[in-house]
Design an enzyme around this catalytic site. Structure first.
Site, PDB file in Angstrom:
ATOM      1  N   LYS A  10       0.821  -1.266  -0.011  1.00 32.58           N
ATOM      2  CA  LYS A  10       0.121   0.118   0.196  1.00 32.58           C
ATOM      3  C   LYS A  10       0.855   1.414   0.082  1.00 32.58           C
ATOM      4  O   LYS A  10       2.021   1.145   0.221  1.00 32.58           O
ATOM      5  CB  LYS A  10      -0.919  -0.068   1.228  1.00 32.58           C
ATOM      6  CG  LYS A  10      -1.858  -1.222   1.327  1.00 32.58           C
ATOM      7  CD  LYS A  10      -2.506  -1.455  -0.052  1.00 32.58           C
ATOM      8  CE  LYS A  10      -3.598  -2.336   0.310  1.00 32.58           C
ATOM      9  NZ  LYS A  10      -3.318  -3.869   0.212  1.00 32.58           N
TER      10      LYS A  10
HETATM   11  C1  PLP Z   1      -9.425  -3.738  -1.394  1.00 30.15           C
HETATM   12  C2  PLP Z   1      -8.913  -4.394  -0.555  1.00 30.15           C
HETATM   13  N1  PLP Z   1      -9.573  -4.964   0.853  1.00 30.15           N
HETATM   14  C3  PLP Z   1      -8.749  -5.330   1.663  1.00 30.15           C
HETATM   15  C4  PLP Z   1      -7.591  -5.721   1.589  1.00 30.15           C
HETATM   16  C5  PLP Z   1      -6.981  -6.249   2.866  1.00 30.15           C
HETATM   17  O1  PLP Z   1      -5.707  -5.535   3.669  1.00 30.15           O
HETATM   18  P1  PLP Z   1      -4.992  -6.313   4.524  1.00 30.15           P
HETATM   19  O2  PLP Z   1      -3.755  -7.020   3.941  1.00 30.15           O
HETATM   20  O3  PLP Z   1      -4.384  -5.067   5.286  1.00 30.15           O
HETATM   21  O4  PLP Z   1      -5.858  -6.999   5.533  1.00 30.15           O
HETATM   22  C6  PLP Z   1      -6.646  -5.562   0.560  1.00 30.15           C
HETATM   23  C7  PLP Z   1      -5.323  -5.878   0.443  1.00 30.15           C
HETATM   24  O5  PLP Z   1      -4.812  -5.871  -0.370  1.00 30.15           O
HETATM   25  C8  PLP Z   1      -7.492  -4.900  -0.429  1.00 30.15           C
HETATM   26  O6  PLP Z   1      -6.843  -4.682  -1.724  1.00 30.15           O
END
Ligand code: PLP
Length: 385
Positions: A193
């Site tokens: 990110k």
């Molecule tokens: C649209 C979206 N939602 C949720 C997530 C989940 O994030 P995390 O890896 O912090 O759990 C991601 C991760 O890439 C994502 O792209």
């Protein structure tokens, strides 16, 4: 232009990780390991939450160990349960949907806006039933979802909106941070990110203090601190660590710089690719509100017989340009295939999921690399004719 071959990876680090970030982590590790030191994540937790809420324009924030757990917690706080329905987009990471399934609810997919690839509020309206208990739009790639239209849905129906803001640190809607939109927003600080807290991390923002307090309890064993510690509700341990929180502050301080760099490079890419009939370019980078997490171009499969996967392979194998995929439609994953979703139900998302290609654009991508990527895309189209 003379083009010499290059190898362009799809970087695993989406933002910038610099000396100040390393020092922030080292400082708290050194302090914690000194005599009488501690890894207990205070005061960093409170400092980070305050700074993050201010950055995102919300009344408050709760730090948490991922966006996935943030979404889970939001479903729990809303009391989502078997028999309920939660509406979301099929063009997302799997956990936007699993958070509802994990509570025993049914995920209902609604179609997306063909320009922004965000959930389409009109398509959502057609899916609302008596059982709909939440809606989860995604600020796709950093483009803000249509917050005003979702506000109207909540006003008319009472259904709360939980935004998946995994891509959206620093995204703005009509010049305002998106952190106070809907009932709550869930952010990700995972490695790829625009900001990261040592590889994993997240936050929940909201303007509703009671919702935030219940989310805070869920992520910390249900604890309520006072003269005597109480376990006030059923909770879990989803906390971020002290070094992560310290790095969160240094990463947050550079988030706007990272976004601006990625936005500027995305604009250059759009100029370089303008007029290529076989490609559909992403919208919204002319706005300062675009969080610019991803640059997702689509192969216009109405204009070329080439398949997206063959095109990606060609780009990589012939020209050394690695790309990524955001996303295969959620219902294509094995865990969802048993649930027998009607793919014809969301034709725009279905088609987009077979066209999308994320290009390797990062804060330090050079102008030469941008030109090379654009050249490789055009060349691959010619070579595949
Ligand atoms: C649209 C979206 N939602 C949720 C997530 C989940 O994030 P995390 O890896 O912090 O759990 C991601 C991760 O890439 C994502 O792209």
């Amino acid at each position: 232009m003379t083009i010499s071959p290059r190898t362009i990876p799809f970087a695993a680090l989406g933002g910038l990780f610099e000396q100040d970030d390393v020092e922030a982590a080292m400082r708290v590790i050194s302090a914690a390991t000194a005599e009488n030191g501690s890894f207990f994540p205070l005061p960093e937790e409170a400092d980070f939450q305050k700074a993050f809420a201010a950055h995102e324009g919300s009344h408050g924030a709760v730090s948490i160990n991922s966006c996935g757990t943030a979404l889970d917690v939001c479903m729990m706080v809303l009391g989502i349960k078997p028999g309920d329905e939660v509406i979301t987009t099929p063009l997302t990471f799997v956990c936007t949907a699993t958070c509802a399934v994990a509570q025993g609810a049914k995920v209902v997919f609604a179609d997306i806006d063909p320009k922004t690839l965000c959930l389409d509020p009109q398509a959502v309206r057609r899916k609302i039933t008596k059982r709909t208990k939440a809606i989860i739009p995604v600020h796709f790639a950093g483009h803000p979802a249509d917050i005003d239209a979702f506000d109207v849905i909540t006003r008319e129906s009472g259904i709360p909106i939980i935004y998946d803001a995994a891509h959206a640190v620093g995204t703005k809607y009509k010049s305002r941070g998106i952190g106070g939109a809907g009932k709550a927003s869930c952010y990700s600080f995972q490695s790829n990110k625009n900001m990261t807290t040592l590889g994993e991390g997240g936050a929940i923002t909201s303007d509703d203090q009671e919702f935030l307090e219940r989310a805070r309890q869920k992520k910390t064993f249900g604890y309520v601190y006072g003269k005597q510690l109480r376990v006030a509700s059923i909770g879990f341990n989803y906390r971020m660590t002290k070094p992560q929180l310290a790095v969160g502050l240094t990463q947050l301080a550079k988030a706007d710089r990272v976004n601006a760099l990625k936005r500027q490079k995305s604009r250059v890419m759009s100029q370089l690719l303008e007029g290529v009939d076989e490609l559909i370019l992403p919208a919204g980078y002319d706005s300062e509100g675009h969080g610019a997490h991803l640059y997702v171009v689509r192969l216009n499969t109405d204009r070329t017989k080439l398949s997206r996967d063959a095109f990606r392979d060609h780009l990589k194998n012939r020209h050394g340009v690695a790309t990524s995929l955001h996303y295969p439609a959620v219902w294509t994953w094995d865990a969802f295939s048993e649930l027998d979703y009607d793919r014809a139900d969301c034709p725009i998302a279905e088609q987009a999921s077979e066209q999308v290609i994320s290009l390797p654009i990062f804060p330090l991508t050079s102008d030469e690399d941008l030109q090379y990527i654009a050249w490789a895309l055009k060349q691959s189209l010619l070579e595949s004719k």
